[in-house]
Design an enzyme around this catalytic site. Structure first.
Site, mmCIF file in Angstrom:
data_model
loop_
_atom_site.group_PDB
_atom_site.id
_atom_site.type_symbol
_atom_site.label_atom_id
_atom_site.label_comp_id
_atom_site.label_asym_id
_atom_site.label_seq_id
_atom_site.Cartn_x
_atom_site.Cartn_y
_atom_site.Cartn_z
ATOM 1 N N PHE A 141 0.536 53.426 -110.702
ATOM 2 C CA PHE A 141 1.833 53.632 -110.074
ATOM 3 C C PHE A 141 1.773 53.131 -108.630
ATOM 4 O O PHE A 141 0.782 53.356 -107.930
ATOM 5 C CB PHE A 141 2.179 55.117 -110.116
ATOM 6 C CG PHE A 141 3.617 55.387 -109.801
ATOM 7 C CD1 PHE A 141 4.594 55.212 -110.768
ATOM 8 C CD2 PHE A 141 3.999 55.796 -108.535
ATOM 9 C CE1 PHE A 141 5.940 55.442 -110.475
ATOM 10 C CE2 PHE A 141 5.333 56.016 -108.232
ATOM 11 C CZ PHE A 141 6.310 55.838 -109.210
ATOM 12 N N ASP A 218 -4.493 61.110 -111.508
ATOM 13 C CA ASP A 218 -3.066 61.283 -111.275
ATOM 14 C C ASP A 218 -2.449 61.715 -112.607
ATOM 15 O O ASP A 218 -2.424 60.941 -113.575
ATOM 16 C CB ASP A 218 -2.470 59.961 -110.780
ATOM 17 C CG ASP A 218 -0.969 60.062 -110.548
ATOM 18 O OD1 ASP A 218 -0.327 60.961 -111.131
ATOM 19 O OD2 ASP A 218 -0.441 59.233 -109.792
ATOM 20 N N LYS A 244 8.960 65.779 -113.310
ATOM 21 C CA LYS A 244 9.071 65.074 -114.594
ATOM 22 C C LYS A 244 9.032 66.117 -115.718
ATOM 23 O O LYS A 244 10.017 66.810 -115.941
ATOM 24 C CB LYS A 244 7.940 64.047 -114.693
ATOM 25 C CG LYS A 244 8.002 62.988 -113.582
ATOM 26 C CD LYS A 244 6.816 62.044 -113.641
ATOM 27 C CE LYS A 244 6.767 61.126 -112.436
ATOM 28 N NZ LYS A 244 7.867 60.147 -112.393
ATOM 29 N N ARG A 392 12.228 52.225 -120.539
ATOM 30 C CA ARG A 392 11.226 53.236 -120.838
ATOM 31 C C ARG A 392 11.972 54.406 -121.460
ATOM 32 O O ARG A 392 12.953 54.894 -120.889
ATOM 33 C CB ARG A 392 10.560 53.639 -119.520
ATOM 34 C CG ARG A 392 9.258 54.341 -119.649
ATOM 35 C CD ARG A 392 8.597 54.456 -118.284
ATOM 36 N NE ARG A 392 9.422 55.193 -117.313
ATOM 37 C CZ ARG A 392 8.950 55.730 -116.188
ATOM 38 N NH1 ARG A 392 7.669 55.598 -115.866
ATOM 39 N NH2 ARG A 392 9.743 56.367 -115.360
#
Lengths: 423, 423
Positions: A141, A218, A244, A392
């Site tokens: 990321f 992560d 998330k 996505r």
């Protein structure tokens, strides 16, 4: 895989078999009732971006309103002594127990993912002063890479870049090829943010340790959707996102994990009052608080943490094994649909096909997806767009139904054909 | 100062003149109607800790509830494009215009005060690589000192400590005595968190500049209660808190100010995606965003920023000159009350007596205040306790009435006498 041949030449109107199948999957889903615990506004017909921002629970929405009146407004400054001061560690312990496979006293909630990454990477380097290399992955990321670039520049570290396979991500071999006696730290994502590839966390952690390096994982794209066992795997450091799959709201604070064995020896750079042994000590006298608290810096972002608790309640009710099972079923069903409805239209499937090797999202690519996205949004179908041309599909296990997935993929197909026809 | 002599030997029962005076002051207060815009639960009879945590506005309480439903829940990921991405800069510009005397494009809202201090101090040092001293003050808020100690240790800087007068704080002379060609940076608080002393921001900033040093002002205890003119004074860097006089809620994110002229040359250490020219760039390629955005690191804490706006609306309605005027009147009245009701009981007044030299709080000291505090809280009178034995009376201009101040000081006196009698 379902018997795909029967659908491979199916036109859009012939998807009734899928409709029935989605309904069956929803009926058989033991977690389906928990979906009603989320706010489900009618205009959002298919939400496929739970991997980017989870939906609010109904309880969180109520709690945010009552928090201002009953807690902030009524308790005022007394709230700090009564609960807020401990909130970063109490929530950290809950996240640890429910989702990280971690014992209490190793996890805190605090700054943004980026800031916690910075603090924990810098802290890791204090443990390895004679090592000057950090292994990272060019597909990680952006914020992870950016933070590492800054630290490398400021502290004379050399970055060793893995160029991972775009679908299959970073493998154990990739890491082993770069590990050596100069390796201070390995920083990788557990689930790759584009392809959804699930890394071999136990294997890579063990390999790093064989070379005397530390590992920072992560967990942003895995926590809350993939089972994690930080303590069992001997992970050193981890950071993860709560907005998330932990549904804590836009920009909710991240969490950091530091294994017990490292806490007293690692020195983090952002020394603040909330991580001090005495927050109000006079004179030049910073002493870190014993244990995990020393990794906290400033005042805990209380309002931003309020929405977290109700989602943790739901995760506790469901349990991570069932959540992971549903996640695999959702991405599996989405994969079937993509195979039958989208691949014939020139769409590419850009995620691992084996559910054991992916998280809770899949990515599909097509040159027209940039033009498709605004139409999808207008129709209440909300996937995530990843430049240059990826959609996505993030399937948050507790808030996503199979019917919703079908509606989403069907709409993507229809809009894609419309865009093509319009040319 | 009012004609104090008439009250100087007044016993507790003779305070009816004060009652009348407080009522008059409230009646004449042009800002009094705005107090009704705050949540004022009846059980909190006197809130004297607005300098630590401001009360919520009614609008903020409503907005927090509706935010979860109408924004987070309904807009979901689209909220980022629609408003959240710009929120840190939009709120920053509003804070700048209303309270900082700063032009747009120099202020962002983001991390905790501690983290922004860290980032801006580190950034300041990149501008002055040949200078190795930082001037700070032993009476500064602990987190400021702690952050500076960490940076000094990690980056080879020498800290030059001012030992300020406990009441009159840091003076221009104190700073000038330490300024020199090795001074990279001066870090001071605008209003001292204990005594409330208001520093000579224009004079000290100019003095630092004469020696080629930069200045970072911590505005936590002044912003929203004291008029500030960052641009006019040529301030280089500033940081401030939003949960005190900006009433944004417990742990609400802080703001940072970087003067236009420094933005392109200063390099901040926590390079994150939200400060990058391209948040989703591939490969090893961090490029800072032009302008103030580069000082942002991670995902903006949206939920934590939601409550800020309604207080800014009230500040806009009132205007900072009127707010400052009321602040001086409030601390002036509190000072009168302390002189008459508390000093005769052995309480000490530990703040500057000239309103031009103090912010919006005063501190009083007595060895018994540690025992007095729990009783006060029980009776709905909430000042702040500062170890070892200070009570800080923080009088948030828009949400505090003169009657409330009187009730608070009267109660402090009564409980103090009770505690003494009980021995």
């Amino acid at each position: 895989m379902p018997p795909r041949t029967s659908f491979s030449d199916t036109s859009f109107s012939d998807t009734s078999a899928f409709t029935e199948r989605a309904a069956d999957l929803d009926t058989q889903d033991p977690l389906a009732p928990l979906r009603e615990e989320f706010l489900l506004p009618a205009e959002v017909r298919s939400y496929l971006d739970g991997n980017s921002l989870g939906r609010p629970t109904r309880a969180a929405a109520e709690r945010l309103g009552s928090f201002a009146v009953d807690e902030w407004g009524a308790r005022l400054i007394r709230g700090w002594d009564e609960s807020w001061f401990e909130l970063p560690l109490r929530l950290g312990d809950r996240i640890a127990a429910l989702t990280l496979g971690a014992a209490p006293g190793q996890t805190f909630v605090g700054d943004s993912t980026t800031v916690i990454l910075y603090k924990l990477i810098r802290a890791a380097l204090t443990a390895q002063p004679d090592r000057d290399e950090i292994i990272l992955d060019a597909g990680n990321f952006p914020t992870d890479r950016y933070v590492l670039e800054g630290i490398a520049r400021d502290h004379g570290m050399t970055l060793r870049w893995i160029q991972p396979d775009p679908v299959d991500g970073v493998g154990l071999d990739d890491v082993e090829a770069l590990l050596g006696e100069r390796t201070a730290l390995v920083v990788l994502s557990h689930v790759e943010y584009r392809s959804g590839h699930l890394a071999d966390l136990p294997g890579i952690t063990a390999a790093a340790h064989r070379h005397g390096a530390l590992v920072l994982w992560d967990l942003c794209h895995s926590v809350g959707s993939v089972e994690i066992a930080l303590d069992t795997c001997g992970v050193d450091l981890a950071v993860g996102c709560t907005y998330k799959y932990l549904n804590a709201g836009p920009g909710a604070p991240a969490f950091g994990y530091v294994a017990h064995r490292h806490q007293e020896s690692l020195q983090q750079p952002v020394q603040g009052w909330m991580g001090a042994a005495d927050p109000f000590a006079m004179g030049p006298a910073y002493q870190p608080h014993p244990g995990i608290r020393r990794f906290i810096s400033g005042t805990p972002p209380v309002t931003g943490m309020i929405a977290m608790e109700s989602m943790l309640d739901l995760i506790e009710k469901a349990g991570m094994p069932a959540i992971r099972q549903k996640s695999e079923a959702l991405t599996g069903f989405a994969t079937e649909l993509v195979d039958v409805l989208l691949l014939p239209e020139g769409v590419r499937y850009s995620s691992p096909r084996d559910p054991a090797h992916r998280g809770s999202h899949i990515t599909v690519d097509h040159e027209d997806f940039g033009s498709v996205l605004p139409q999808l949004w207008k129709q209440g179908v909300i996937p995530d767009f990843r430049p240059p041309h990826g959609l996505r599909l993030g399937l948050s296990p507790l808030s996503t139904s199979f019917t919703e997935v079908l509606l989403g993929v069907e709409t993507i197909r229809r809009v894609l054909l419309d865009v093509r026809d319009a040319r």
